[in-house]
Design a protein around this motif. Structure first.
Motif: not given
Length: 583
Positions: A458-479
């Protein structure tokens, strides 16, 4: 012997009387003129008298002989007080008639025998048996270390002889017969029927002057009568012989009952120690009767589920058995309850006959393996633990093959696995567009037509790091690569963006800002988000999602997406992350 007149005889204790043409002679025992002897080993006290009656010159002499048995009697094992007396003292035409009874109420021999008395003649003696429960008898209970009783009988016997002149002579005497102290035979009988799921114990042969006042069940005291809200029940049972009894009922599953399960032998044991407190009236002397009752059930087996696969998950069904309460059902370490089912998205229905649990795909507890474009295998396990020790005794494991069109998994070690169903961007020559993640060096592991399989940290391939109050989100996209001039796109006006996300609770992460190691106590919540944007150029997301696919929170194994809501977050574009912790 010198003669005496009636007045002198009376002074010496003798009674002579004449009434209604009959002559009466009566004497107490132990007179100086009496004689002690034996007749057929029966001790007898006899007295002989001659009565002279003169009218004018006529003298009438009447010989009177009384021989009374001094036999003490004995109490036999059959419940009879036995007594003996000589058979006949006077010659009789037609034999001697015998009448017997208690308290002066003599009965004809046939009537007495119908009432249970014994009247037998043997070698010149008459044997009389009085049943212990004969009407008119007396009994009394005593506590002398244990419970005893004795019986007393005021016996009346009449022997009637008729001579050749048809003059009858009646020999009548009374004796008080007393049994020795006899052990009282109060007993308990186990009348338990296993199918009724309760103890039934009968306390019997309780004398009529003895009452049950309290009961101790496994060292807990209960005073009678029980309250109306009590689960215990005592019923008094009366018997024609004057005794009574008590029936006690206690449910197997009552907290007062001790139970033990022998796992190796599959034997369930219920134990009830009873201490009855009885009071002897009227003095209320206490007597205690102990009983230990054990009920055994063999071949007691733990709950067993039937499981079937469906497109959306696995259904478990359990037919309830009487002793299922000995075990608890768990998903991992968590006990299966209706509250747990609601929190995790299970569908549970339960009644006294059965339990049904529907486990939708992507809910907590699944383990996934063999992930390919064709699908994956999902395994769900329900553990059966011994309630007292939490020891796992058995389990029901079900593995099913699932083939959804697309899915996403977020593992505890930070691997995101996605099968995405992409638009039909296939050239006329049958070649598929080139695809990648935000880092174009991260391509699919496998492709088949419009479906592609990606698997990456999740923390590779150019991911976006989204930090909330209680959660952390790892985001990527298929191009898609749309610069290939040889490709003939199906649509030249718009295309879909396919965004993939894994969200983890911050409390479950061991290290947050590291790209070298990822450890989470729980799996993440996966989403596949689709948005629509113009086809010209490759741009970062600028529009809000038009559809979202999300898995259920709080998982411990990788999950497949289901519809949900995207959490709010702050965004960080990360191309490279340094390990600030130095690990």
């Amino acid at each position: 012997m010198p003669s005496m007149n009636v007045s002198q005889a009376r002074k010496r204790g003798y009674t002579f009387d004449s009434r209604d043409g009959r002559l009466l002679f009566r004497t107490p025992y132990g007179q100086p003129d009496s004689l002690s002897t034996e007749v057929e080993d029966v001790p007898v006290e006899a007295v002989y008298a001659t009565v002279f009656s003169r009218q004018n010159w006529v003298v009438l002499m009447v010989d009177l002989l009384a021989a009374c048995s001094m036999y003490e009697g004995y109490f036999d094992d059959g419940g009879y007080m036995m007594w003996k007396t000589p058979e006949a003292l006077y010659p009789s035409v037609g034999g001697t008639q015998i009448r017997i009874g208690l308290n002066g109420d003599a009965m004809e021999q046939l009537i007495a025998e119908k009432r249970g008395y014994i009247v037998e003649k043997h070698k010149g003696t008459v044997h009389i048996g009085i049943p212990y429960n004969a009407e008119g008898g007396h009994r009394k209970s005593f506590v002398i270390g244990s419970l005893y009783e004795f019986y007393a009988f005021d016996l009346s016997v009449e022997q009637i002889s008729v001579d050749r002149d048809y003059v009858d002579t009646m020999l009548q005497f009374r004796r008080t017969l007393v049994t020795p102290l006899l052990p009282c035979t109060v007993f308990t009988r186990n009348q338990t029927v296993l199918e009724e799921q309760m103890f039934t114990i009968y306390l019997g042969d309780v004398p009529e002057d003895v009452m049950l006042v309290s009961i101790q069940l496994n060292e807990r005291d209960f005073t009678l009568p029980f309250t109306n809200t009590s689960t215990y029940k005592v019923t008094e049972v009366l018997h024609p012989n004057g005794t009574h009894g008590y029936t006690l009922k206690v449910l197997f599953h009552d907290p007062v009952v001790k139970q033990k399960f022998f796992i190796e032998d599959a034997v369930l044991q219920f134990m009830l120690d009873i201490n009855y407190t009885l009071a002897v009236l009227p003095g209320n002397d206490s007597y205690y009767r102990l009983a230990s009752i054990v009920a055994l059930f063999t071949d007691v087996s733990p709950p067993a589920f039937d499981a079937v696969c469906s497109e959306s998950g696995i259904r478990f069904k359990l037919n309830r058995q009487p002793f299922d309460y000995l075990w608890e059902l768990t998903i991992g370490l968590d006990v299966l309850t209706s509250d747990l089912a609601d929190r995790r998205g299970y569908i549970m229905s339960s009644d006294s006959q059965s339990l049904q649990l529907d486990v939708p795909l992507a809910t907590h507890g699944y383990k996934y393996q063999d992930v390919t474009l064709k699908g994956f295998s999902g395994t769900f396990e329900i553990l059966v633990r011994v309630r007292e020790t939490s020891e796992v005794q058995t389990s029901t494991v079900k593995t099913c093959l699932f083939n959804p069109k697309e899915f996403i998994m977020c593992s505890t070690d930070g691997m995101m696995t996605v099968v995405a169903n992409l638009p039909p961007v296939v050239s006329g020559g049958g070649r598929t567009l080139r695809m990648s993640l935000m880092d174009n060096s991260c391509g699919p592991k496998d492709m088949n037509g419009t479906r592609a399989l990606f698997s990456f940290p999740v923390n590779s391939c150019g991911f976006i790091f989204e930090l909330g109050k209680d959660y952390v989100t790892y985001q990527n996209e298929i191009f898609y690569n749309k610069n290939d001039q040889n490709m003939d796109l199906v649509s030249s006006d718009a295309t879909e963006r396919v965004i993939v996300q894994c969200t983890y609770p911050l409390s479950s992460l061991h290290q947050l800002f590291t790209m070298y190691r990822f450890v989470s106590d729980t799996v993440g919540v996966g989403k596949i988000i689709r948005t629509v944007q113009p086809t010209a150029g490759l741009q970062r997301p600028t529009r809000k999602p038009t559809a979202a696919l999300q898995s259920t929170p709080r998982h411990t194994q990788p999950v497949v997406f289901v519809p949900g809501v995207r959490p709010s977050a702050r965004y960080f574009r990360v191309s490279r992350v340094h390990n600030l912790a130095g690990g």
